[in-house]
Design an enzyme around this catalytic site. Sequence first.
Site, PDB file in Angstrom:
ATOM      1  N   SER A 196       0.859  -1.179   0.000  1.00  0.00           N
ATOM      2  CA  SER A 196       0.000   0.000   0.000  1.00  0.00           C
ATOM      3  C   SER A 196       0.898   1.233   0.000  1.00  0.00           C
ATOM      4  O   SER A 196       2.005   1.203  -0.538  1.00  0.00           O
ATOM      5  CB  SER A 196      -0.945  -0.018   1.199  1.00  0.00           C
ATOM      6  OG  SER A 196      -1.783   1.122   1.179  1.00  0.00           O
ATOM      7  N   TYR A 219      -3.864   7.209  -7.287  1.00  0.00           N
ATOM      8  CA  TYR A 219      -2.920   6.218  -6.762  1.00  0.00           C
ATOM      9  C   TYR A 219      -3.343   5.748  -5.376  1.00  0.00           C
ATOM     10  O   TYR A 219      -3.397   4.535  -5.103  1.00  0.00           O
ATOM     11  CB  TYR A 219      -1.521   6.837  -6.714  1.00  0.00           C
ATOM     12  CG  TYR A 219      -0.469   5.962  -6.084  1.00  0.00           C
ATOM     13  CD1 TYR A 219      -0.031   4.810  -6.716  1.00  0.00           C
ATOM     14  CD2 TYR A 219       0.098   6.301  -4.856  1.00  0.00           C
ATOM     15  CE1 TYR A 219       0.952   4.004  -6.143  1.00  0.00           C
ATOM     16  CE2 TYR A 219       1.073   5.505  -4.270  1.00  0.00           C
ATOM     17  CZ  TYR A 219       1.495   4.365  -4.916  1.00  0.00           C
ATOM     18  OH  TYR A 219       2.458   3.572  -4.338  1.00  0.00           O
TER      19      TYR A 219
END
Length: 244
Positions: free
Chosen positions: A139, A153
């Site tokens: 992540s 993103y």
Amino acid sequence: MSSTPRVAVVTGGSRGIGRAVTRRLAADGYDVAIVYTADHHEAVASVKEIEAVGGTGRAYQADIADAPVIERVFESVEERFGGIDVVINAAGIMPLAPVSALDLDILDRLLRTNVRGTFVIAQQAARRVRAGGAIVAFSTTVTRTHLPTYGAYAATKGAVEALVPILAKELAGNDITVNAVAPGPTATELFFEGKSQEVVDRIVGAHPRGRLGTPEDVAEVVATLAGPARWINGQTVFVNGGLA
């Protein structure tokens, strides 16, 4: 303990954080299969780094979002190494733009690589990783810092964070941990792309440690999740030096 080396698959293992993870796992005694997208030269160099510390490495070129190709890669790794113990999905892309200006074709690329690709890798890992193994996704700390231009993103990485604890519960009873790491600003080619020195200096100046992270900082945490940290499961671990 078994004298047979544990086997890891690392996507994005030819560059940046993924390559640092590959080096660290090899130093810890793993045999490592690298999945890379395009740069054959760097993939070969990464395999040589594995071999330099006594491990066995192999490189596979593949798009992580292409499910049939990835299935064949995992089958090949099992045939070559005898099984899979750890899967690290470090591959990803990070084009940046304000939400109002982002080309939706770029959004589709982000979703394909960062969400579909993560899911495809997780699916194969869930089917194949042996008991005592680990799955680690990637992540980003931007899911907490909420920086402008990172909207698309960060949204893809929010999907990764949602997937991880669900997969951990689905694999309950299999002795397989599933976690994600969320790096902060890290000195990689991906991070520096498109940033002026002024922007980089501003980011460093705002950091409580006064520096960027290194790929090795992140690799240390990944290696812990891959091996000894059996009581960390279903979590996103923020690796950012206290930024958030």
